[in-house]
Design an enzyme around this catalytic site. Structure first.
Site, PDB file in Angstrom:
ATOM      1  CD  GLN A  51      32.934   1.995   0.625  1.00  0.00           C
ATOM      2  OE1 GLN A  51      33.776   2.531  -0.082  1.00  0.00           O
ATOM      3  NE2 GLN A  51      33.225   1.043   1.486  1.00  0.00           N
ATOM      4  CB  CYS A  90      34.772  -3.792   1.176  1.00  0.00           C
ATOM      5  SG  CYS A  90      33.719  -2.376   0.867  1.00  0.00           S
ATOM      6  CG  LEU A  91      37.106   0.746   4.844  1.00  0.00           C
ATOM      7  CD1 LEU A  91      37.343   2.246   4.796  1.00  0.00           C
ATOM      8  CD2 LEU A  91      37.870   0.119   6.001  1.00  0.00           C
ATOM      9  CG  HIS A 132      36.912  -2.484  -4.115  1.00  0.00           C
ATOM     10  ND1 HIS A 132      36.879  -3.700  -3.460  1.00  0.00           N
ATOM     11  CD2 HIS A 132      36.220  -1.624  -3.317  1.00  0.00           C
ATOM     12  CE1 HIS A 132      36.182  -3.575  -2.336  1.00  0.00           C
ATOM     13  NE2 HIS A 132      35.778  -2.325  -2.215  1.00  0.00           N
ATOM     14  CD  GLU A 133      37.055   2.153  -3.157  1.00  0.00           C
ATOM     15  OE1 GLU A 133      35.890   2.469  -2.844  1.00  0.00           O
ATOM     16  OE2 GLU A 133      37.733   1.384  -2.460  1.00  0.00           O
ATOM     17  CG  HIS A 136      31.882   0.670  -3.354  1.00  0.00           C
ATOM     18  ND1 HIS A 136      31.064  -0.057  -2.532  1.00  0.00           N
ATOM     19  CD2 HIS A 136      33.144   0.406  -2.949  1.00  0.00           C
ATOM     20  CE1 HIS A 136      31.801  -0.735  -1.654  1.00  0.00           C
ATOM     21  NE2 HIS A 136      33.076  -0.484  -1.893  1.00  0.00           N
TER      22      HIS A 136
HETATM   23 NI    NI Z   1      34.699  -1.239  -0.811  1.00  0.00          NI
END
Ligand code: NI
Length: 155
Positions: A51, A90-91, A132-133, A136
């Site tokens: 990210q 999510c960012l 979630h992470e 990614h």
């Molecule tokens: Ni995220």
């Protein structure tokens, strides 16, 4: 410390499988610190290295519980239990929220900032955030796996 730019959905980097980290050194610790600062500033509870434009297996998480900031290098989920539907954002996907089915409880193994092997078992928001992470790191966004998606509103 420094704030990092957050990569947004649509960038191919977010779809890549991230590479394992071979060396836990001061350069990596510096990156962890910058990622944590970026996450706090953006009011997030987790951030994965892809990210911020680096396709490596590193995540930082702070869901505001007694564990505080947790930095995970090369994390692997070794146990999953139960299942629970819950809302995520999510960012990298601003103003979008969705319900995602996740394991209720997970155990994760990783290296900490000193390269020491750690094991953590978590439930609830922490378990959700870990899943979630770690997604990614596999090139998966929550919008790829959500059951329902909502624009621009947070419950
Ligand atoms: Ni995220």
């Amino acid at each position: 410390m420094a704030l990092l730019d957050i990569v947004k959905a649509g960038d191919p980097l977010l779809k890549q499988v991230a590479s394992p980290i071979e060396k836990v050194d001061s350069k990596l610790r510096k990156l962890m610190e910058n990622m944590a600062e970026t996450m706090y500033k953006a009011d997030g509870v987790g951030l994965a290295a892809p990210q911020i434009g680096q396709s490596i297996r590193l995540v930082v998480i702070d869901v505001g519980d007694d564990k505080g900031l947790v930095e995970m290098v090369n994390p692997v989920i070794t146990h999953r239990e139960g299942s629970e539907l819950g809302q995520e954002g999510c960012l990298s996907v601003p103003n979008v929220f969705g319900d995602v089915e996740r394991a209720e409880k997970v155990t994760v193994e990783y290296l900490n900032r000193w390269g020491k092997k750690k094991r953590l078992t978590a439930k609830g928001l922490m378990a959700r955030c870990i899943q979630h992470e770690l997604d990614h790191l596999e090139g998966t966004l929550f919008i790829d796996v959500a059951k329902t998606i909502k624009q621009g509103e947070k419950k």
